[in-house]
Design a protein around this motif. Structure first.
Motif, PDB file in Angstrom:
ATOM      1  N   LYS A 103      38.755 -13.140 -36.467  1.00  0.00           N
ATOM      2  CA  LYS A 103      37.807 -13.331 -37.562  1.00  0.00           C
ATOM      3  C   LYS A 103      36.456 -12.691 -37.267  1.00  0.00           C
ATOM      4  O   LYS A 103      35.783 -12.236 -38.168  1.00  0.00           O
ATOM      5  N   THR A 104      36.054 -12.694 -35.991  1.00  0.00           N
ATOM      6  CA  THR A 104      34.745 -12.163 -35.627  1.00  0.00           C
ATOM      7  C   THR A 104      34.877 -10.670 -35.351  1.00  0.00           C
ATOM      8  O   THR A 104      35.584 -10.273 -34.427  1.00  0.00           O
ATOM      9  N   TYR A 119      31.738 -11.645 -45.669  1.00  0.00           N
ATOM     10  CA  TYR A 119      31.716 -12.259 -44.338  1.00  0.00           C
ATOM     11  C   TYR A 119      30.579 -13.272 -44.214  1.00  0.00           C
ATOM     12  O   TYR A 119      30.688 -14.249 -43.483  1.00  0.00           O
TER      13      TYR A 119
END
Length: 152
Positions: A103-104, A119
């Motif tokens: 996700k990062t 985001y």
């Protein structure tokens, strides 16, 4: 390029970067793929208050909240891109072998500007206990002795 997509925008196809979607289906990532990401205005705002009394004691409280709405959280722009936050360094994409939490994304500077994507969009709903009061009302017989009308 991802799935045969092309783009005139810089840094869209950076490994480990944010995944940008071709929303209009023309196989190009460009300004025509921009969409509205949310509405900052809540669906509704609510509040709840109550007073409860028992044998001279009284409890009052007030809850307030908001449901719906989307807001930009600017923290990723400063914290995650700074490369000094432990959770970012632990979870971010480094390579295909070390993809992090999935996700990062890779740090800013080599990918697409995060502030132009979903985001950083978050749900703005919340609830909060705004006020609490606990009190005791002294009996009138005691208060009359000290020559007052009321004492709480």
């Amino acid at each position: 390029m991802a799935k045969g997509l092309t783009s005139t925008l810089s840094s869209v196809f950076t490994p480990g970067g944010l995944k940008i979607v071709d929303t209009n289906g023309d196989n190009k990532i460009d300004n025509n793929d921009r969409v509205v990401l949310g509405d900052p205005y809540p669906d509704f705002i609510w509040g709840l208050t109550n007073n409860i009394g028992y044998k001279g004691f009284e409890l009052s409280f007030f809850f307030q909240g908001s449901q719906g709405g989307k807001l930009i959280n600017g923290d990723p722009n400063y914290n995650e891109s700074g490369r000094t936050i432990k959770t970012y360094n632990t979870n971010r994409w480094v390579s295909a072998m070390f993809p992090g939490d999935g996700k990062t994304p890779v740090s800013r500077g080599t990918g697409f500007n995060w502030m132009l994507t979903d985001y950083v969009i978050e749900d703005a709903s919340y609830w909060s206990l705004r006020e609490v009061n606990i009190s005791y009302a002294f009996k009138s017989s005691l208060i009359k002795r000290i020559k007052m009308n009321g004492l709480r």
